[in-house]
Design an enzyme around this catalytic site. Structure first.
Site, PDB file in Angstrom:
ATOM      1  N   VAL A 162       0.797  -1.159  -0.135  1.00  0.00           N
ATOM      2  CA  VAL A 162       0.127   0.026   0.004  1.00  0.00           C
ATOM      3  C   VAL A 162       0.803   1.236  -0.032  1.00  0.00           C
ATOM      4  O   VAL A 162       1.905   1.228   0.685  1.00  0.00           O
ATOM      5  CB  VAL A 162      -1.161  -0.032   1.107  1.00  0.00           C
ATOM      6  CG1 VAL A 162      -0.146   0.139   2.429  1.00  0.00           C
ATOM      7  CG2 VAL A 162      -2.135   1.044   0.998  1.00  0.00           C
ATOM      8  N   SER A 163       0.479   2.101  -0.880  1.00  0.00           N
ATOM      9  CA  SER A 163       1.374   3.464  -0.604  1.00  0.00           C
ATOM     10  C   SER A 163       0.703   4.758  -0.400  1.00  0.00           C
ATOM     11  O   SER A 163       1.290   5.568   0.218  1.00  0.00           O
ATOM     12  CB  SER A 163       1.779   3.787  -2.381  1.00  0.00           C
ATOM     13  OG  SER A 163       0.865   3.678  -3.087  1.00  0.00           O
ATOM     14  N   THR A 164      -0.792   4.949  -0.431  1.00  0.00           N
ATOM     15  CA  THR A 164      -1.275   6.111  -0.103  1.00  0.00           C
ATOM     16  C   THR A 164      -2.512   5.800   0.624  1.00  0.00           C
ATOM     17  O   THR A 164      -3.107   4.817   0.787  1.00  0.00           O
ATOM     18  CB  THR A 164      -1.500   6.769  -1.508  1.00  0.00           C
ATOM     19  OG1 THR A 164      -2.713   6.121  -2.082  1.00  0.00           O
ATOM     20  CG2 THR A 164      -0.650   7.032  -2.316  1.00  0.00           C
TER      21      THR A 164
ATOM     22  N   TYR B 296       4.912   2.244   0.120  1.00  0.00           N
ATOM     23  CA  TYR B 296       6.057   1.939  -1.112  1.00  0.00           C
ATOM     24  C   TYR B 296       5.127   2.189  -2.518  1.00  0.00           C
ATOM     25  O   TYR B 296       4.452   1.471  -2.636  1.00  0.00           O
ATOM     26  CB  TYR B 296       6.914   0.954  -1.064  1.00  0.00           C
ATOM     27  CG  TYR B 296       7.881   1.008   0.194  1.00  0.00           C
ATOM     28  CD1 TYR B 296       9.295   1.410  -0.386  1.00  0.00           C
ATOM     29  CD2 TYR B 296       7.597   0.250   1.149  1.00  0.00           C
ATOM     30  CE1 TYR B 296      10.058   1.458   0.644  1.00  0.00           C
ATOM     31  CE2 TYR B 296       8.539   0.354   2.321  1.00  0.00           C
ATOM     32  CZ  TYR B 296       9.793   1.060   1.987  1.00  0.00           C
ATOM     33  OH  TYR B 296      10.915   1.022   2.974  1.00  0.00           O
TER      34      TYR B 296
ATOM     35  N   GLN C 299      -5.711   4.647  -1.192  1.00  0.00           N
ATOM     36  CA  GLN C 299      -5.810   3.112  -1.415  1.00  0.00           C
ATOM     37  C   GLN C 299      -6.556   2.483  -0.260  1.00  0.00           C
ATOM     38  O   GLN C 299      -6.977   1.539  -0.229  1.00  0.00           O
ATOM     39  CB  GLN C 299      -4.416   2.605  -1.591  1.00  0.00           C
ATOM     40  CG  GLN C 299      -3.780   2.821  -3.035  1.00  0.00           C
ATOM     41  CD  GLN C 299      -2.270   2.313  -3.181  1.00  0.00           C
ATOM     42  OE1 GLN C 299      -1.657   2.070  -2.068  1.00  0.00           O
ATOM     43  NE2 GLN C 299      -1.914   2.393  -4.457  1.00  0.00           N
TER      44      GLN C 299
END
Length: 474
Positions: free
Chosen positions: A9-11, A48, A14
């Site tokens: 997961v990055s943000t 990431y 999401q």
């Protein structure tokens, strides 16, 4: 069958879309259970981006695949693995397939154990990259639209500011802004980014400040109250922390260090000299000569005089070229003269004194924070003493509060030193005399650093005359 469950997961978006770490883990573990696979390991990349393969958990999983320790890789959705078609195909063909490792998606009807699954992955990878490119295009357009109106474009809040949700604008955080201002001043006086970071680290724990973040702070035009919109600068709706002249001076200094491998202390007056004619930077110029010691003569001159167009104009600088050794000897003599004349020191202090902004408001705010921190510590100690809690349960909290108390006290001490009368005439005289007494016995770099403790700048005038602006205050 050994299963690798990959989660990314990055943000925050999401998370809102149902792609949170916990959500992916829960669904993928349930998927493995439904298939009768109980031998699985989790590989989690939290925070990431999927636009490259530089992710710690992904790298670890790839190494395990190559070591034949993984039989199948399971993801929640293909774009969790990567949003770039090139990266997907690389992992699929050069990593998974090459090492007899199956790839499956829990929410998409394909797997690499069948020809149709391989074909579907190629098609979906194209759409994943298309989605990524469209997201970037929308974000870029939105950012430019906000910036054109003077609105901050978003992202991590810049150090030195707070975000006002109601007004939708940046507001100055005065404690952090004071640190930012001091960073700029330190840099112009010759300090390295690492030295500035170490200084700042002892005064705040609100943000990690290393040499990289210091570089970003020193080169970000946002601190002048402006915003970068493509190749243009626009006026922002936020208040400036750094004035334009100081910012531009730091950019010149930064470029000089970057392109000339600047070494602090290489010359005694490096970074301290200004032109008395046009106010520009003074540079060191060397001229080859068979009569000079070492084969070169060294001069100080204004950069605008030495580096200029070949055409003749009326506004060119004309301060002239002056022997470097002669100028440095004059500065040293002025210091030694001051060391022998107390009255002259007092006159220089009066002439060089600079006004200081009222720091009482910030000191009061810091004192209030200090009181809160001390009360918090006392409450914890009391609770431990009467047996309400165990010391082991709150040891980490106590350590953080102790560190916070020390940082706040350091900031209060700094502000107190910046008050209108922090240095007495007697202490200034002692400082000058100390430099005079030790001058002939210290290394060149130490001499350069000592000069910066008492000199703000040296103004070079015509005929080699100099005017020294001291760092003293009344």
């Amino acid at each position: 069958m050994k299963i690798a469950i990959y989660v990314r997961v990055s943000t925050d978006e999401q998370v809102k879309s149902g792609h949170s770490i916990d959500n992916q883990k829960e669904r993928l573990i349930a998927f493995c259970t439904s298939q009768g696979w109980d031998d699985y390991s989790l590989y989690i990349d939290d925070g990431y981006t999927g636009t490259n393969l530089n992710r710690p958990a992904l790298k670890r999983m790839v190494s395990h695949v190559e070591e034949k320790r993984v039989d199948a890789v399971i993801v929640y959705k293909l774009d969790r693995l990567s949003r770039r078609q090139q990266d997907v195909l690389y992992l699929l063909e050069d990593v998974f397939e090459k090492n007899d490792c199956v790839f499956k998606s829990a929410t998409e009807p394909f797997d690499t154990s069948t020809p149709l699954g391989k074909a579907m992955i190629g098609i979906l990878a194209v759409f994943a990259q298309l989605e990524r490119d469209m997201i970037i295009e929308r974000m870029t357009a939105g950012r430019r639209a906000r910036t054109s109106k003077g609105m901050w474009y978003g992202g991590r809040i810049p150090y030195g500011y707070n975000w006002d949700k109601e007004k939708q604008e940046l507001t100055v955080n005065h404690e952090q802004a004071r640190i930012v201002k001091h960073m700029y001043a330190m840099y112009l006086k010759g300090a390295s980014r690492l030295e500035i970071a170490e200084w700042a680290e002892s005064r705040t724990n609100e943000r990690v400040l290393n040499h990289s973040t210091v570089r970003d702070i020193l080169t970000r035009v946002l601190y002048t109250g402006k915003l970068q919109n493509k190749e243009q600068l626009v006026d922002g709706n936020h208040e400036a922390i750094i004035d334009t002249a100081t910012f531009e001076a730091v950019q010149r200094e930064y470029e000089k260090r970057r392109t000339t491998r600047f070494q602090k202390g290489k010359f005694l007056l490096t970074g301290l000299m200004k032109c008395g004619i046009c106010g520009g930077n003074v540079v060191n110029v060397k001229r080859k000569s068979k009569y000079a010691e070492g084969g070169y003569y060294h001069f100080y001159t204004c950069k605008d005089q030495h580096v200029r167009a070949k055409d003749t104009t009326n506004d060119k600088c004309w301060v002239g070229y002056h022997r470097r050794q002669m100028i440095e000897d004059k500065v040293i003599k002025r210091i030694k003269d001051l060391a022998l004349d107390d009255e002259l020191v007092k006159k220089e202090i009066e002439k060089s004194s600079t006004p200081h902004e009222d720091q009482s408001g910030l000191i009061n705010e810091l004192n209030e924070k200090l009181k809160e921190t001390v009360v918090g510590l006392e409450n914890l100690y009391e609770a431990i003493q009467i047996g309400e809690i165990k010391a082991s349960f709150v040891s980490g909290r106590i350590t953080k509060l102790e560190e916070e108390r020390e940082r706040i006290q350091t900031q209060i001490d700094d502000l107190s030193l910046d008050s209108p009368a922090p240095v007495s005439n007697e202490s200034v005289i002692r400082m000058i005399k100390k430099i005079h007494e030790s001058w002939d016995y210290i290394e060149e770099e130490e001499k350069s650093l000592l000069l910066r403790t008492v000199i703000d700048k040296v103004v070079l005038k015509k005929h080699g005359e100099i005017d020294i602006k001291w760092n003293f205050v009344n």
